[in-house]
Design an enzyme around this catalytic site. Structure first.
Site, PDB file in Angstrom:
ATOM      1  N   ASP A 195     -40.704 103.466 -80.535  1.00  0.00           N
ATOM      2  CA  ASP A 195     -41.024 103.683 -81.944  1.00  0.00           C
ATOM      3  C   ASP A 195     -40.009 104.628 -82.604  1.00  0.00           C
ATOM      4  O   ASP A 195     -38.988 104.965 -82.003  1.00  0.00           O
ATOM      5  CB  ASP A 195     -42.472 104.206 -82.084  1.00  0.00           C
TER       6      ASP A 195
ATOM      7  N   GLU B 280     -35.786 119.930 -88.927  1.00  0.00           N
ATOM      8  CA  GLU B 280     -36.547 118.729 -88.557  1.00  0.00           C
ATOM      9  C   GLU B 280     -38.045 119.001 -88.629  1.00  0.00           C
ATOM     10  O   GLU B 280     -38.814 118.180 -89.099  1.00  0.00           O
ATOM     11  CB  GLU B 280     -36.145 118.329 -87.127  1.00  0.00           C
TER      12      GLU B 280
ATOM     13  N   GLU C 193     -38.918 107.520 -80.469  1.00  0.00           N
ATOM     14  CA  GLU C 193     -38.365 107.154 -79.157  1.00  0.00           C
ATOM     15  C   GLU C 193     -39.443 107.189 -78.075  1.00  0.00           C
ATOM     16  O   GLU C 193     -39.202 107.626 -76.953  1.00  0.00           O
ATOM     17  CB  GLU C 193     -37.184 108.062 -78.738  1.00  0.00           C
TER      18      GLU C 193
HETATM   19  C1  BGC Z   1     -36.461 111.485 -83.587  1.00  0.00           C
HETATM   20  C2  BGC Z   1     -35.864 110.259 -84.255  1.00  0.00           C
HETATM   21  C3  BGC Z   1     -34.607 110.586 -85.013  1.00  0.00           C
HETATM   22  C4  BGC Z   1     -33.650 111.401 -84.176  1.00  0.00           C
HETATM   23  C5  BGC Z   1     -32.459 111.891 -84.968  1.00  0.00           C
HETATM   24  C6  BGC Z   1     -35.396 112.207 -82.801  1.00  0.00           C
HETATM   25  O1  BGC Z   1     -35.953 113.367 -82.249  1.00  0.00           O
HETATM   26  O2  BGC Z   1     -37.491 111.090 -82.706  1.00  0.00           O
HETATM   27  O3  BGC Z   1     -36.773 109.690 -85.152  1.00  0.00           O
HETATM   28  O4  BGC Z   1     -34.007 109.389 -85.401  1.00  0.00           O
HETATM   29  O5  BGC Z   1     -34.324 112.521 -83.656  1.00  0.00           O
HETATM   30  O6  BGC Z   1     -32.847 112.613 -86.094  1.00  0.00           O
END
Ligand code: BGC
Length: 382
Positions: free
Chosen positions: A169, A328, A172
């Site tokens: 998903d 994030e 990941e």
């Molecule tokens: C997230 C992803 C994202 C990636 C880069 C990962 O930790 O699960 O959704 O695309 O980081 O930002």
């Protein structure tokens, strides 16, 4: 009821403008958007998922050239894998599908390689999302979408061969499931491509048919208790489902499914405006993600609730660090604080800045007219 003063609006507009400038300054010369310039596990890589939403935010803000250059880069990534796509399609047609580890990657190095680091690679969502973002960008700015025709066609071929397969998903995880957010991205991409008049007639019909079947799957097995669910047959929620409502527009925000999903994410995953990925999340302790607050804000805005959307924008702005970076996630409300340190030891502090967080803030700011696109168009990409 909260009131937003004109100085609040100025502050929000300022952060949006600085976010656009930050993303432009970090965009690679070849067009890729880095996920995060400094974060150990993401450094040097660009994702189709993050990048497509970043490009959509930039496009909406009037940074036309920046978004176009990202789509040029996606187009090249696919063109360079033309034979690989043909192999996947032929194996599927012969009834001997290739295994997951032979599918296209989820992320690329800026120069088009796949890097030496292991990743949870088979994820179809990004291949739909970039097509949707690209077609939306072309129509938003009156550009000729034929510039990206080859990449769009290859993506559609790839999606038609793979969309039914379980895959990782957005986070990941759970490769054994078919994820509703992933289906939403695939539907948005297939429908956008079919409406863009760039496909051969038989492929166009196949794209429409696959999108319809994916919609039926969501209708039959992709909801629980009236709201969208994390994967087919699941009872759980996921914050990414807001994106299926907006900006992807696959589920109408004012439909009963749309409204119930917004309500459920708001009541079960949002704390004071900060949205969690899902209730069992333990990544960095399971904090709140500003980009998810912005997706939920976009869904509220589409449903006509501007005040709720503004509240989420304000919360997202509050995650900005002293250096002017959006992370994030933030740790103000952790779902499992005992799991935070193991990630800090493994990968270091939370990814900051995360370009996708900045871009979703920009996208919602434009939606709420906090940052008029026209004002930026003169400054950015001139
Ligand atoms: C997230 C992803 C994202 C990636 C880069 C990962 O930790 O699960 O959704 O695309 O980081 O930002």
């Amino acid at each position: 009821m909260t009131t937003t003063t004109s100085s609040d609006l100025d502050r929000l507009a300022h952060l949006a403008a600085r976010s656009v400038a930050l993303i432009e300054s970090l965009q690679d010369a070849d067009g890729a958007y880095p996920a995060s310039p400094t974060f150990s596990a993401y450094q040097g890589y660009s994702w189709f998922r993050d990048g497509a939403f970043i490009a959509d935010g930039m496009s909406a803000a009037g940074a036309v050239e920046s978004a176009s250059r990202f789509f040029d880069w996606c187009d090249r990534m696919l063109d360079q894998r033309r034979d690989h796509v043909a192999e996947i399609v032929a194996a599927e047609a012969a009834g001997t599908p290739l295994p997951d580890d032979r599918m296209l990657p989820t992320r690329f190095t800026f120069d088009g390689g796949e890097g030496d680091d292991d990743w949870w690679d088979f994820q179809t969502d990004g291949y739909g999302t970039w097509v949707w973002a690209c077609v939306t960008h072309a129509s938003r700015h009156g550009l000729d979408v034929a510039r990206w025709r080859q990449g769009i066609r290859l993506s559609v071929d790839y999606l038609l061969a793979t969309w039914r397969r379980p895959c990782y998903d957005w986070w990941e995880e759970h490769r054994e499931e078919v994820h509703v957010s992933t289906l939403g991205c695939v539907i948005a991409g297939l429908e956008a491509a079919a409406n863009a008049a760039v496909l051969q007639p038989d492929v166009e019909s196949a794209a429409r048919e696959a999108a319809l079947q994916a919609r039926q799957l969501i209708a039959e097995r992709g909801s629980h208790d009236g709201h969208l669910s994390k994967w087919l047959g699941s009872t759980a929620l996921d914050g990414s489902l807001a994106a299926v409502i907006a900006p992807l527009g696959v589920i109408d925000a004012t439909s009963s499914l749309g409204l119930a999903s917004i309500r459920a994410i708001e009541s079960d995953l949002s704390v004071d405006g900060g949205v969690h990925r899902y209730l069992l999340d333990t990544f960095y302790g399971g904090g709140q993600w500003p980009l998810l607050s912005c997706f939920l804000g976009l869904a509220h805005a589409r449903a006509g609730d501007r005040e709720a959307a503004m509240r989420l924008l304000v919360w997202a702005a509050g995650t900005e660090t002293a250096e002017g970076f959006m992370p994030e996630q933030v740790p103000d409300h952790l779902l499992d604080a005992s799991r935070r340190d193991e990630w800090i030891e493994r990968w270091g502090p939370v990814a900051t800045p995360l370009l996708w967080s900045h871009a979703m803030f920009v996208r919602l700011a434009v939606e709420l007219d906090v940052m008029p696109a026209a004002r930026l168009e003169r400054k950015v990409g001139a």
